[in-house]
Motif scaffolding. Structure first.
Motif, short mmCIF file in Angstrom:
data_model
loop_
_atom_site.label_atom_id
_atom_site.label_comp_id
_atom_site.label_asym_id
_atom_site.label_seq_id
_atom_site.Cartn_x
_atom_site.Cartn_y
_atom_site.Cartn_z
N ALA A 1 7.49 76.92 -34.64
CA ALA A 1 7.34 76.11 -33.42
C ALA A 1 5.88 75.76 -33.19
O ALA A 1 5.54 74.63 -32.80
CB ALA A 1 7.91 76.85 -32.22
N TYR A 2 5.00 76.71 -33.44
CA TYR A 2 3.56 76.49 -33.27
C TYR A 2 3.09 75.35 -34.17
O TYR A 2 2.36 74.47 -33.74
CB TYR A 2 2.82 77.79 -33.60
CG TYR A 2 1.32 77.67 -33.64
CD1 TYR A 2 0.57 77.74 -32.48
CD2 TYR A 2 0.65 77.50 -34.85
CE1 TYR A 2 -0.81 77.65 -32.51
CE2 TYR A 2 -0.72 77.41 -34.89
CZ TYR A 2 -1.45 77.48 -33.73
OH TYR A 2 -2.81 77.38 -33.77
N ARG A 3 3.54 75.38 -35.40
CA ARG A 3 3.13 74.34 -36.35
C ARG A 3 3.68 72.97 -35.95
O ARG A 3 3.00 71.96 -36.08
CB ARG A 3 3.59 74.69 -37.76
CG ARG A 3 2.77 75.79 -38.38
CD ARG A 3 3.24 76.12 -39.77
NE ARG A 3 2.39 77.13 -40.38
CZ ARG A 3 2.77 77.94 -41.31
NH1 ARG A 3 4.00 77.89 -41.78
NH2 ARG A 3 1.93 78.84 -41.80
N LYS A 4 4.92 72.94 -35.47
CA LYS A 4 5.52 71.67 -35.05
C LYS A 4 4.81 71.09 -33.84
O LYS A 4 4.66 69.87 -33.72
CB LYS A 4 7.00 71.87 -34.71
CG LYS A 4 7.89 72.05 -35.90
CD LYS A 4 9.32 72.28 -35.48
CE LYS A 4 10.19 72.65 -36.67
NZ LYS A 4 11.54 73.03 -36.26
N ASN A 5 4.40 71.94 -32.93
CA ASN A 5 3.79 71.48 -31.68
C ASN A 5 2.28 71.30 -31.74
O ASN A 5 1.69 70.82 -30.78
CB ASN A 5 4.14 72.45 -30.55
CG ASN A 5 5.60 72.41 -30.22
OD1 ASN A 5 6.26 71.40 -30.35
ND2 ASN A 5 6.14 73.55 -29.80
N GLU A 6 1.69 71.70 -32.84
CA GLU A 6 0.24 71.57 -32.93
C GLU A 6 -0.10 70.09 -33.14
O GLU A 6 0.13 69.52 -34.19
CB GLU A 6 -0.28 72.42 -34.09
CG GLU A 6 -1.76 72.57 -34.05
CD GLU A 6 -2.24 73.55 -35.10
OE1 GLU A 6 -1.64 73.59 -36.18
OE2 GLU A 6 -3.21 74.26 -34.82
N LYS A 7 -0.61 69.48 -32.09
CA LYS A 7 -0.84 68.03 -32.09
C LYS A 7 -2.21 67.64 -32.63
O LYS A 7 -2.39 66.56 -33.18
CB LYS A 7 -0.71 67.49 -30.67
CG LYS A 7 0.67 67.64 -30.10
CD LYS A 7 0.72 67.24 -28.65
CE LYS A 7 2.11 67.53 -28.11
NZ LYS A 7 2.17 67.47 -26.67
#
Length: 188
Positions: free
Chosen positions: A89-95
């Motif tokens: 989730a962290y990787r997906k949300n890291e903008k």
């Protein structure tokens, strides 16, 4: 006269969970929720995302409980599910990540030993965590996994999908960066 509640061991509860007993699942959820939520939140830094990860992770754990060979290992097994889902989730949300993690890290062995400074023990954990939040995201994640969650370098390599040399270098640099940020606090 009040009846004393009967404490049921996790092993018995988990056997009931395997049979689909929802009350047993709720009790396991209640017992592990707080610690696992904190683990997720430290990685994703968003309470709503951490909540979603909790729901998904417990669902995965309960549906795959038959694959767990030793029910005494449920806690570490669940924690691994939580951490993997949190990192995903962290990787997906890291903008703001414009450069790949592998491009940031250099394949340099860090042979310097790190001496522990006695002053570190006087700094409150909250101050350290606040300082960690100001580090680069890969440093934050690496230090959280190593210092807070207790993962060793090999486990962090698997979780972050980096080489052992990159992991050692990243954590060494992250610790040094954290030391530099904490120096003004230690000097007071």
């Amino acid at each position: 006269m009040f009846l004393k509640p009967i404490l049921i061991h996790n092993k018995d509860l988990l056997e009931q969970c395997k049979l689909g007993n929802e009350r047993a699942q709720m009790e396991i959820y209640r017992r592990y929720y707080h610690a696992m939520y904190n683990t997720s939140y430290r990685i994703v830094k968003d309470k709503f995302v951490a909540e979603d990860i909790m729901q998904d992770s417990f669902l995965i754990a309960f549906t795959k409980l038959d694959t767990l060979n030793d029910v005494n290992m449920f806690g570490p097994w669940l924690k691994r599910i939580i951490i993997n889902n949190s990192i995903s989730a962290y990787r997906k949300n890291e903008k703001n990540q414009e450069v790949a993690l592998e491009e940031v890290l250099y394949k340099v062995e860090d042979d310097q030993g790190v001496e522990e400074d006695y002053q570190w023990s006087t700094i409150k954990a909250a101050q350290i965590i606040d300082c960690m939040k100001s580090l680069k995201s890969n440093y934050q994640l690496g230090l959280t996994l190593n210092l807070i969650e207790g993962y060793d370098y090999e486990e962090i390599c698997d979780i972050m999908n980096i080489s052992y040399a990159n992991c050692r270098t990243m954590i060494s640099r992250a610790k040094e960066s954290l030391r530099q940020k904490l120096k003004p606090i230690m000097d007071h």
